[in-house]
Design a protein around this motif. Structure first.
Motif, PDB file in Angstrom:
ATOM      1  N   CYS A  34       0.801  -1.271   0.143  1.00 52.76           N
ATOM      2  CA  CYS A  34       0.042  -0.077   0.110  1.00 52.76           C
ATOM      3  C   CYS A  34       0.896   1.310  -0.105  1.00 52.76           C
ATOM      4  O   CYS A  34       1.838   1.374   0.721  1.00 52.76           O
ATOM      5  CB  CYS A  34      -0.875   0.034   1.201  1.00 52.76           C
ATOM      6  SG  CYS A  34      -1.976   1.428   1.382  1.00 52.76           S
ATOM      7  N   MET A  35       0.542   2.147  -0.886  1.00 55.42           N
ATOM      8  CA  MET A  35       1.361   3.463  -0.939  1.00 55.42           C
ATOM      9  C   MET A  35       1.154   4.622   0.237  1.00 55.42           C
ATOM     10  O   MET A  35       1.579   5.360   0.461  1.00 55.42           O
ATOM     11  CB  MET A  35       1.101   4.217  -2.090  1.00 55.42           C
ATOM     12  CG  MET A  35       1.303   3.375  -3.275  1.00 55.42           C
ATOM     13  SD  MET A  35       2.982   3.043  -3.682  1.00 55.42           S
ATOM     14  CE  MET A  35       3.600   4.671  -4.080  1.00 55.42           C
ATOM     15  N   HIS A  36       0.124   4.130   1.077  1.00 54.38           N
ATOM     16  CA  HIS A  36      -0.525   5.016   2.144  1.00 54.38           C
ATOM     17  C   HIS A  36      -0.752   6.521   1.649  1.00 54.38           C
ATOM     18  O   HIS A  36       0.038   7.346   1.941  1.00 54.38           O
ATOM     19  CB  HIS A  36       0.592   4.885   3.525  1.00 54.38           C
ATOM     20  CG  HIS A  36       0.459   3.750   3.763  1.00 54.38           C
ATOM     21  ND1 HIS A  36      -0.609   3.118   4.615  1.00 54.38           N
ATOM     22  CD2 HIS A  36       1.190   2.653   3.623  1.00 54.38           C
ATOM     23  CE1 HIS A  36      -0.601   1.907   5.167  1.00 54.38           C
ATOM     24  NE2 HIS A  36       0.606   1.413   4.442  1.00 54.38           N
ATOM     25  N   CYS A  37      -1.472   6.756   0.643  1.00 53.82           N
ATOM     26  CA  CYS A  37      -2.062   8.111  -0.089  1.00 53.82           C
ATOM     27  C   CYS A  37      -2.200   9.255   1.004  1.00 53.82           C
ATOM     28  O   CYS A  37      -2.565   8.661   2.155  1.00 53.82           O
ATOM     29  CB  CYS A  37      -2.862   7.953  -0.946  1.00 53.82           C
ATOM     30  SG  CYS A  37      -2.933   6.581  -2.229  1.00 53.82           S
ATOM     31  N   PRO A  83      -6.306   9.108   0.601  1.00 52.46           N
ATOM     32  CA  PRO A  83      -6.498   8.018  -0.096  1.00 52.46           C
ATOM     33  C   PRO A  83      -8.003   7.932  -0.730  1.00 52.46           C
ATOM     34  O   PRO A  83      -9.009   8.314  -0.297  1.00 52.46           O
ATOM     35  CB  PRO A  83      -6.415   7.084   0.971  1.00 52.46           C
ATOM     36  CG  PRO A  83      -5.903   7.719   2.248  1.00 52.46           C
ATOM     37  CD  PRO A  83      -6.316   9.236   1.907  1.00 52.46           C
ATOM     38  N   ALA A  84      -7.903   7.224  -1.939  1.00 62.03           N
ATOM     39  CA  ALA A  84      -9.138   6.924  -2.615  1.00 62.03           C
ATOM     40  C   ALA A  84     -10.119   5.821  -1.782  1.00 62.03           C
ATOM     41  O   ALA A  84     -11.428   6.077  -1.721  1.00 62.03           O
ATOM     42  CB  ALA A  84      -9.167   6.216  -3.821  1.00 62.03           C
ATOM     43  N   CYS A  85      -9.374   5.134  -1.281  1.00 60.71           N
ATOM     44  CA  CYS A  85      -9.875   3.975  -0.372  1.00 60.71           C
ATOM     45  C   CYS A  85     -10.858   4.477   0.666  1.00 60.71           C
ATOM     46  O   CYS A  85     -11.799   4.171   0.958  1.00 60.71           O
ATOM     47  CB  CYS A  85      -8.890   2.874   0.246  1.00 60.71           C
ATOM     48  SG  CYS A  85      -7.706   3.613   1.067  1.00 60.71           S
ATOM     49  N   VAL A 102      -2.846   4.180   6.657  1.00 56.34           N
ATOM     50  CA  VAL A 102      -3.835   4.049   6.270  1.00 56.34           C
ATOM     51  C   VAL A 102      -4.285   2.616   6.894  1.00 56.34           C
ATOM     52  O   VAL A 102      -3.491   1.587   6.234  1.00 56.34           O
ATOM     53  CB  VAL A 102      -4.216   3.967   4.902  1.00 56.34           C
ATOM     54  CG1 VAL A 102      -5.918   3.607   4.311  1.00 56.34           C
ATOM     55  CG2 VAL A 102      -3.997   5.421   4.175  1.00 56.34           C
ATOM     56  N   CYS A 153      -9.170   2.157  -5.313  1.00 54.57           N
ATOM     57  CA  CYS A 153      -7.910   2.241  -5.028  1.00 54.57           C
ATOM     58  C   CYS A 153      -7.101   2.324  -6.280  1.00 54.57           C
ATOM     59  O   CYS A 153      -7.435   1.377  -7.240  1.00 54.57           O
ATOM     60  CB  CYS A 153      -7.160   1.110  -4.261  1.00 54.57           C
ATOM     61  SG  CYS A 153      -5.439   1.105  -4.190  1.00 54.57           S
ATOM     62  N   PHE A 212      -4.139   1.827  -6.986  1.00 56.94           N
ATOM     63  CA  PHE A 212      -3.089   1.093  -7.117  1.00 56.94           C
ATOM     64  C   PHE A 212      -3.354  -0.713  -6.812  1.00 56.94           C
ATOM     65  O   PHE A 212      -2.752  -1.523  -6.679  1.00 56.94           O
ATOM     66  CB  PHE A 212      -1.767   1.406  -6.003  1.00 56.94           C
ATOM     67  CG  PHE A 212      -1.464   2.724  -6.283  1.00 56.94           C
ATOM     68  CD1 PHE A 212      -0.483   2.779  -7.148  1.00 56.94           C
ATOM     69  CD2 PHE A 212      -1.667   3.735  -5.208  1.00 56.94           C
ATOM     70  CE1 PHE A 212       0.002   4.406  -7.384  1.00 56.94           C
ATOM     71  CE2 PHE A 212      -1.373   4.920  -5.428  1.00 56.94           C
ATOM     72  CZ  PHE A 212      -0.411   5.068  -6.474  1.00 56.94           C
ATOM     73  N   ILE A 256      -4.574  -2.082  -4.113  1.00 53.92           N
ATOM     74  CA  ILE A 256      -4.042  -2.724  -3.086  1.00 53.92           C
ATOM     75  C   ILE A 256      -4.964  -3.384  -2.180  1.00 53.92           C
ATOM     76  O   ILE A 256      -4.560  -4.636  -2.022  1.00 53.92           O
ATOM     77  CB  ILE A 256      -3.202  -1.565  -2.490  1.00 53.92           C
ATOM     78  CG1 ILE A 256      -2.158  -1.131  -3.126  1.00 53.92           C
ATOM     79  CG2 ILE A 256      -2.867  -1.923  -1.095  1.00 53.92           C
ATOM     80  CD1 ILE A 256      -1.041  -2.094  -3.338  1.00 53.92           C
ATOM     81  N   PRO A 257      -6.171  -2.940  -1.894  1.00 48.16           N
ATOM     82  CA  PRO A 257      -6.769  -3.765  -0.872  1.00 48.16           C
ATOM     83  C   PRO A 257      -7.381  -5.209  -1.563  1.00 48.16           C
ATOM     84  O   PRO A 257      -7.527  -5.212  -2.801  1.00 48.16           O
ATOM     85  CB  PRO A 257      -8.213  -2.944  -0.884  1.00 48.16           C
ATOM     86  CG  PRO A 257      -7.791  -1.652  -0.951  1.00 48.16           C
ATOM     87  CD  PRO A 257      -6.625  -1.663  -2.127  1.00 48.16           C
ATOM     88  N   LYS A 262      -4.736  -5.531   3.476  1.00 49.06           N
ATOM     89  CA  LYS A 262      -3.564  -4.725   2.962  1.00 49.06           C
ATOM     90  C   LYS A 262      -2.754  -4.116   4.041  1.00 49.06           C
ATOM     91  O   LYS A 262      -3.170  -4.254   5.128  1.00 49.06           O
ATOM     92  CB  LYS A 262      -4.352  -3.694   2.254  1.00 49.06           C
ATOM     93  CG  LYS A 262      -4.815  -2.319   3.066  1.00 49.06           C
ATOM     94  CD  LYS A 262      -5.271  -1.215   2.269  1.00 49.06           C
ATOM     95  CE  LYS A 262      -5.152   0.086   3.472  1.00 49.06           C
ATOM     96  NZ  LYS A 262      -3.616   0.195   3.954  1.00 49.06           N
TER      97      LYS A 262
END
Ligand code: SF4
Ligand code: SF4
Lengths: 281, 417
Positions: free
Chosen positions: A101-104, A107-109, A126, A143, A145, A147-148, A161
């Motif tokens: 995970c990029m830990h935006c 975050p979109a998530c 996140v 997301c 990327f 990721i989840p 994630k």
């Protein structure tokens, strides 16, 4: 005043009326100071110690990194592996890239999550909170990327994630993967400091790096940052994601909602009155 | 025949209810023979799904977290139910009395569609018991489009229930309640139309953050508006087809006076659909030109896109217009079918087919996913039939006491759908 500002102003007014907050109740203003990790792919030797440490820390099946030959194929993170290392054959030779995970920053998530189960902490990680999640998988759809990951074969499935070892961070420790890395390919710190370090490395060794820090601006900026010797699209990164924070894409719509909710009924009532009151039921 | 008996005549609510629960008409009809096994099989699949996890019966994957149950049952099903808000808008807000005869059936259809199709959302949730969190306010994700959509689903079901409640009151013979509930109609319609606009567009807004995953020919920041406008003609087409169907199946329920106006009514609906479709087509073409997507057309995706936008929007739009002009119900019905196919295609394109289009893995629904979908549809038809045969949906309550008693065989024929 353009359309957007107009929507914003009216939206805010509407929200004041309904007592809601379009930006989310808990993480309304993400602080600019937050944790991140700088991944210098030129230093990574593909030993996968990080994978092993992650699996151990979070009680997943621990990969046999010496013998399982996992680098032969391209892998994605999964519901039993929060991080994976992939090998790419490039013009500059073998390059190893860790993925998680990029830990935006925005975050979109978490914007997608209707229960706040996906949650951006003040510190930056996140995290996912099992007691709240209803398993709708909207976070996975949103997301950028991918990721989840979801446990499709459980009666009580979880979203899996990377959580940046949030528990360890709170105890003042580094993430397990960073601690396990033997080559300093992973460096833990505040994003602001990591950006400085990354810039210095590029400045001192312009021949070794492409002139870009992945994660500086991508999707509005991410906690995890990457340095690379080859263009990022050659080593599995999407470079077409844009620099707009993903929650922005739905913000206009969400600001418009209270406007419609209050404006439209009045309009409809007006139309009804204008059409005359001759035939009451 | 207890068709028109009311509580007062029957003495007691329970005996009334018991008499109403008795099956009407033949048991072994083609529909029953097909739907009962499907429903039983579907229930069996759901048991497996809730004990072994979603992956045991669906083809969902990490790449395709949303499949047929969301893409078809929820996203397409709700668009099909758009007729309810369009017709109530026409009748109660614009006072187009012409459409009054179909209001009840359309509202009932809408209500059931929401209960069953939006309800199908719960089947897809991994941890459905936590649905309580966003409802009781334990965790409000205000910034989530899905939060909004699900709340509006709930509120809209309530509004539809209120809109339909005068019919139930009539059925129960509760005159006073009926008067009160009817008086609330305008308010609930206004509320319902507003909520519909929001959640029809909200379903499109769900995909706004999936920007990098949806093929550029289908992704647009205007998806919410496309979804809203297309739900109007999807709903109208559905009303046209359902109307002709129930017109035939429930013949004896319908007041003969209305037979004559039926043609006018369908033509009016077709006119509405043609206009909405043209607006929709025009807007999508405009976006296409604005984004200068010409090069994208030179691929398989381009042909697929043109099939949807020309073959299943523009052509049926012209067919509607032609049918209106020449008063041809046949052409109008064909256009309605094409339109609905186009809506299915559009919704599936965005949610499944053009979603993650660049990946080597593809998603196809498993047979179990399809059976459960058929189960949901069959169950809806069962309930629809049950209600139509008992409550004054297609007929006017006060008009018919003796009429049906004289012709029991026709009532039986209607019951044997
Ligand atoms: S990479 Fe994906 S899962 Fe991680 S914070 Fe960003 S949006 Fe959320
Ligand atoms: S699956 Fe869980 S964490 Fe993801 S959006 Fe839905 S409720 Fe939130």
């Amino acid at each position: 005043m353009n359309r957007r500002d107009f929507l914003k102003v009216t939206g805010v007014a509407g929200m004041a009326l309904t007592g809601t907050d379009a930006k989310g109740s808990e993480s309304s203003s993400p602080s600019p100071e937050f944790y991140g990790v700088l991944v210098d792919t030129t230093r990574c030797i593909g030993c996968r110690a990080c994978e092993k440490a992650c699996a151990t820390e979070h009680d997943f099946p621990v990969p046999d990194i010496a013998n399982d030959g996992a680098l032969e194929t391209q892998r994605d993170t999964s519901e039993t592996a929060w991080t994976v290392v992939n090998r790419f054959d490039t013009s500059e030779g073998e390059v190893f890239v860790k993925k998680q995970c990029m830990h935006c920053w925005q975050p979109a998530c978490t914007a997608a999550c209707l229960t706040n189960a996906m949650y951006k902490t003040q510190e930056g990680p996140v995290i996912w909170r099992s007691r709240k999640c209803m398993g709708c998988r909207f976070c996975m759809v949103s997301c950028p990327f991918d990721i989840p990951k979801f446990e499709y074969h459980e009666w009580n499935p979880k979203i899996q994630k990377c959580n940046f070892c949030f528990d360890r961070l709170q105890e003042g420790k580094k993430p397990a993967c960073v601690e396990a890395c033997p080559t300093d390919a992973l460096m833990f710190g505040m994003k602001r400091d990591l950006m400085e370090i990354a810039r210095v490395r590029i400045y001192n060794h312009p021949e070794r790096y492409v002139h870009k820090i992945y994660g500086e601006h991508e999707v509005g900026g991410t906690g995890w940052l990457y340095l690379s010797a080859v263009p990022f699209e050659e080593v599995g990164f999407r470079t077409d994601l844009g620099t707009t924070p993903y929650p922005e894409y739905t913000r206009d719509f969400l600001y418009g909602v209270p406007l419609v909710l209050f404006g439209l009924p009045a309009l409809l009532y007006g139309m009804n009155q204008m059409t005359g009151s001759d035939n009451e039921d | 025949m207890s068709r028109v008996t009311t509580i007062s005549e029957q003495g007691g609510f329970w005996s009334f209810l018991r008499s109403q629960l008795r099956p009407r008409g033949k048991i072994l009809t083609p529909f029953n023979v097909i739907s009962v096994p499907i429903i039983l099989l579907g229930l069996g699949i759901l048991v497996v799904r809730f004990t072994q996890g979603l992956g045991s019966v669906t083809n969902l994957s990490q790449e395709y977290p949303w499949g047929f149950w969301i893409g078809f049952d929820v996203i397409t099903g709700v668009a099909f139910a758009g007729g309810a808000y369009t017709i109530t808008f026409a009748v109660y807000i614009m006072r187009m009395e012409k459409y009054h005869p179909i209001v009840r059936a359309t509202v009932l259809n809408g209500l059931l569609a929401y209960i069953f199709y939006a309800g199908a959302l719960a089947l897809d949730l991994g941890r459905p018991w936590n649905i309580i969190n966003p409802i009781i306010g334990n965790s409000f994700g205000f910034n989530s489009v899905l939060f909004l959509v699900s709340w509006h689903f709930l509120l809209y079901m309530l509004a539809e229930l209120l809109e339909f409640s005068p019919v139930v009151a009539e059925w129960l013979g509760a005159r006073r309640a009926r008067r009160i509930l009817s008086a609330m109609t305008l308010a609930t319609v206004i509320f319902g139309v507003t909520l519909s606009c929001l959640h029809q567009s909200g379903l499109g807004a769900l995909y706004l953050m999936a920007k990098p995953k949806i093929h550029p020919l289908w992704y647009s920041e205007f998806i919410p508006i496309f979804f809203l406008v297309s739900s109007i003609f999807a709903g109208l087409s559905m009303v046209i087809l359902e109307g002709t169907l129930s017109h035939r199946v429930f013949k004896d329920q319908i007041d003969p006076k209305k037979h004559h106006s039926f043609e006018d009514l369908v033509i009016g609906l077709a006119k509405g659909a043609a206009i909405a479709m043209f607006v929709y087509y025009f807007f999508r073409a405009l976006i296409f030109l604005h984004d200068k997507q010409w090069t994208l057309l030179r691929s398989g995706w381009g042909a697929w896109y043109l099939l949807e936008i020309i073959g299943l929007v523009l052509i049926p739009c012209f067919m509607f217009a032609y049918g209106v002009r020449h008063r041809s119900l046949g052409i109008i019905k064909t256009a309605a079918v094409l339109t609905l196919v186009g809506i299915v295609l559009n919704r599936l394109n965005i949610s499944i087919i053009a979603y993650n289009w660049y990946l080597p893995v593809r998603y196809y629904p498993s047979w179990q996913e399809i059976v459960v979908t058929m189960m949901v549809v069959s169950a809806e038809i069962w309930v629809f039939r049950w209600i139509v045969l008992r409550m004054p949906v297609l007929r006017e309550a006060h008009e018919l006491p003796s009429d049906t008693q004289e012709k029991p065989e026709r009532a039986a024929a209607a019951a044997s759908l």
